[in-house]
Design a protein around this motif. Sequence first.
Motif, mmCIF file in Angstrom:
data_model
loop_
_atom_site.group_PDB
_atom_site.id
_atom_site.type_symbol
_atom_site.label_atom_id
_atom_site.label_comp_id
_atom_site.label_asym_id
_atom_site.label_seq_id
_atom_site.Cartn_x
_atom_site.Cartn_y
_atom_site.Cartn_z
ATOM 1 N N SER A 1 -2.306 -11.863 -12.944
ATOM 2 C CA SER A 1 -1.355 -10.817 -13.340
ATOM 3 C C SER A 1 -2.008 -9.451 -13.531
ATOM 4 C CB SER A 1 -0.626 -11.231 -14.619
ATOM 5 O OG SER A 1 -1.547 -11.574 -15.641
ATOM 6 N N TYR A 2 -3.225 -9.417 -14.067
ATOM 7 C CA TYR A 2 -3.922 -8.130 -14.245
ATOM 8 C C TYR A 2 -4.097 -7.435 -12.894
ATOM 9 C CZ TYR A 2 -7.660 -4.804 -15.350
ATOM 10 O OH TYR A 2 -8.413 -3.665 -15.487
ATOM 11 N N GLU A 3 -4.536 -8.198 -11.864
ATOM 12 C CA GLU A 3 -4.724 -7.631 -10.527
ATOM 13 C C GLU A 3 -3.395 -7.177 -9.930
ATOM 14 O OE1 GLU A 3 -8.402 -8.740 -11.530
ATOM 15 O OE2 GLU A 3 -6.822 -10.248 -11.457
ATOM 16 N N ILE A 4 -2.338 -7.955 -10.138
ATOM 17 C CA ILE A 4 -1.023 -7.553 -9.625
ATOM 18 C C ILE A 4 -0.608 -6.215 -10.211
ATOM 19 C CG2 ILE A 4 1.455 -8.084 -9.685
ATOM 20 C CD1 ILE A 4 0.725 -11.044 -9.473
ATOM 21 N N GLN A 5 -0.713 -6.078 -11.526
ATOM 22 C CA GLN A 5 -0.288 -4.835 -12.170
ATOM 23 C C GLN A 5 -1.164 -3.657 -11.743
ATOM 24 O OE1 GLN A 5 2.425 -4.397 -13.881
ATOM 25 N NE2 GLN A 5 3.042 -6.539 -14.133
ATOM 26 N N ARG A 6 -2.467 -3.904 -11.570
ATOM 27 C CA ARG A 6 -3.370 -2.839 -11.111
ATOM 28 C C ARG A 6 -3.003 -2.394 -9.698
ATOM 29 N NH1 ARG A 6 -7.873 -3.248 -8.223
ATOM 30 N NH2 ARG A 6 -8.020 -5.496 -8.559
ATOM 31 N N LEU A 7 -2.696 -3.375 -8.829
ATOM 32 C CA LEU A 7 -2.301 -3.040 -7.459
ATOM 33 C C LEU A 7 -0.980 -2.282 -7.433
ATOM 34 C CD1 LEU A 7 -3.232 -6.405 -5.711
ATOM 35 C CD2 LEU A 7 -4.175 -4.156 -5.111
ATOM 36 N N LEU A 8 -0.024 -2.707 -8.244
ATOM 37 C CA LEU A 8 1.278 -2.021 -8.285
ATOM 38 C C LEU A 8 1.105 -0.585 -8.782
ATOM 39 C CD1 LEU A 8 3.611 -4.846 -9.689
ATOM 40 C CD2 LEU A 8 3.369 -4.107 -7.312
ATOM 41 N N ARG A 9 0.215 -0.393 -9.764
ATOM 42 C CA ARG A 9 -0.061 0.954 -10.262
ATOM 43 C C ARG A 9 -0.627 1.829 -9.145
ATOM 44 N NH1 ARG A 9 2.120 3.692 -13.832
ATOM 45 N NH2 ARG A 9 2.257 5.132 -12.103
ATOM 46 N N SER A 10 -1.563 1.258 -8.358
ATOM 47 C CA SER A 10 -2.150 2.005 -7.244
ATOM 48 C C SER A 10 -1.098 2.334 -6.188
ATOM 49 C CB SER A 10 -3.284 1.193 -6.610
ATOM 50 O OG SER A 10 -4.340 1.003 -7.523
ATOM 51 N N MET A 11 -0.161 1.415 -5.954
ATOM 52 C CA MET A 11 0.920 1.667 -4.991
ATOM 53 C C MET A 11 1.775 2.843 -5.440
ATOM 54 S SD MET A 11 2.150 -2.220 -4.112
ATOM 55 C CE MET A 11 0.965 -3.461 -3.592
ATOM 56 N N VAL A 12 2.148 2.852 -6.709
ATOM 57 C CA VAL A 12 2.953 3.951 -7.243
ATOM 58 C C VAL A 12 2.197 5.268 -7.113
ATOM 59 C CG1 VAL A 12 3.989 4.912 -9.342
ATOM 60 C CG2 VAL A 12 4.282 2.483 -8.814
ATOM 61 N N ASP A 13 0.925 5.248 -7.529
ATOM 62 C CA ASP A 13 0.127 6.483 -7.514
ATOM 63 C C ASP A 13 -0.093 7.015 -6.099
ATOM 64 O OD1 ASP A 13 -0.018 6.292 -10.247
ATOM 65 O OD2 ASP A 13 -2.050 5.486 -10.296
ATOM 66 N N SER A 14 -0.050 6.128 -5.108
ATOM 67 C CA SER A 14 -0.282 6.571 -3.729
ATOM 68 C C SER A 14 1.020 6.904 -2.998
ATOM 69 C CB SER A 14 -1.041 5.500 -2.947
ATOM 70 O OG SER A 14 -0.230 4.362 -2.743
ATOM 71 N N GLY A 15 2.151 6.799 -3.702
ATOM 72 C CA GLY A 15 3.418 7.222 -3.107
ATOM 73 C C GLY A 15 4.265 6.119 -2.499
ATOM 74 N N CYS A 16 3.911 4.868 -2.727
ATOM 75 C CA CYS A 16 4.752 3.763 -2.223
ATOM 76 C C CYS A 16 6.072 3.721 -2.987
ATOM 77 C CB CYS A 16 4.042 2.424 -2.385
ATOM 78 S SG CYS A 16 2.595 2.199 -1.343
ATOM 79 N N ARG A 17 7.124 3.351 -2.286
ATOM 80 C CA ARG A 17 8.427 3.147 -2.917
ATOM 81 C C ARG A 17 8.830 1.675 -2.928
ATOM 82 N NH1 ARG A 17 12.861 6.359 -0.218
ATOM 83 N NH2 ARG A 17 14.029 5.528 -1.984
ATOM 84 N N TYR A 18 8.159 0.874 -2.114
ATOM 85 C CA TYR A 18 8.468 -0.549 -2.004
ATOM 86 C C TYR A 18 7.203 -1.372 -2.185
ATOM 87 C CZ TYR A 18 12.948 0.804 0.080
ATOM 88 O OH TYR A 18 14.179 1.347 0.299
ATOM 89 N N ALA A 19 7.362 -2.560 -2.795
ATOM 90 C CA ALA A 19 6.281 -3.537 -2.872
ATOM 91 C C ALA A 19 6.823 -4.881 -2.419
ATOM 92 C CB ALA A 19 5.731 -3.638 -4.292
ATOM 93 N N VAL A 20 6.165 -5.472 -1.422
ATOM 94 C CA VAL A 20 6.562 -6.779 -0.891
ATOM 95 C C VAL A 20 5.499 -7.785 -1.316
ATOM 96 C CG1 VAL A 20 7.197 -8.080 1.174
ATOM 97 C CG2 VAL A 20 7.559 -5.596 1.103
ATOM 98 N N MET A 21 5.933 -8.872 -1.949
ATOM 99 C CA MET A 21 4.983 -9.845 -2.489
ATOM 100 C C MET A 21 5.313 -11.253 -2.042
ATOM 101 S SD MET A 21 4.329 -9.080 -6.513
ATOM 102 C CE MET A 21 3.471 -10.651 -6.624
#
Length: 297
Positions: free
Chosen positions: A158-178
């Motif tokens: 879960s820590y890695e998931i949240q870190r990756l999602l944070r990076s997605m937001v910061d880089s301008g992603c609007r969608y996350a597919v898991m």
Amino acid sequence: MKLTDLCSGVAYQCIQGDMDREIEDIAYDSRKVKKHSLFICIKGTLCDAHNYISDAVKKGADAIVLEHICGQALPPDITVILMPSTRRGLALISQNFFGHPSEKLTMIGITGTKGKTTISYMIKGILEEEGEKVGLIGTLGAMIGSLEVPIRNTTPESYEIQRLLRSMVDSGCRYAVMEVSSQGLKQYRVDGLCFDYGIFTNLSPDHISPLEHETFQEYMQCKRKLFRQCKTGIVNIDDSHWKEITEGHSCRIMTYSLSEQADLEAVALNYLKEEGKLGVYLLQWGRWQASWLICVF
């Protein structure tokens, strides 16, 4: 972040020390502990982090989260917190630490025995054709737009998931597919996430072993959890287990199939074989519209 804020929304009991202290990082592996960290003790299949508390303290951990009292005497300046499930605690604490990034993304989760990876890349490709920047987490690794990020599991901790999602937001992603694996669901790795869409592909008796799922029933129950934490469930009713998978669901259900019983029916199915391309094309017939869909592998 203040320890009290990190633990917001989590069931816990502080059994030693001060909750009003600043925490700079979270670790569940004692080898990765830094000064002023919160060390969360996770009991794994082969290793129990409760056995490495003294190592974490030596490396500078200011606070320890336990799932059970382990009898180790800790310095009085170390905050000690007891939680009913440290795995669930890690998920919710990580979510707080990274600022709830999933709330800023359209979250698409895919579960099932087969097809998760293929479907995740198809969805990513479709969204990118529409000009969207998309993050992906799955069997082949994680992607933030076109940037590839190696990960260890289909559904990481879960820590890695949240870190990756944070990076997605910061880089301008609007969608996350898991890809959402049964192990990820069983071990609370996606707890706290609310998926906008949850997709069910199919179910067959894989991953049945003492180290994964002891029975097929348990395997199915873990898959079922996704449809209790998504807004819309998109379900393959050609699979014989679809009703069991959606039992007790809390989401709106939309079905797809090769039959007319579904909300979305695939008709006029044909194979596509051209130079450098292999796939299928079909007419996607729904209650509201029809469109051609080409799937290239």
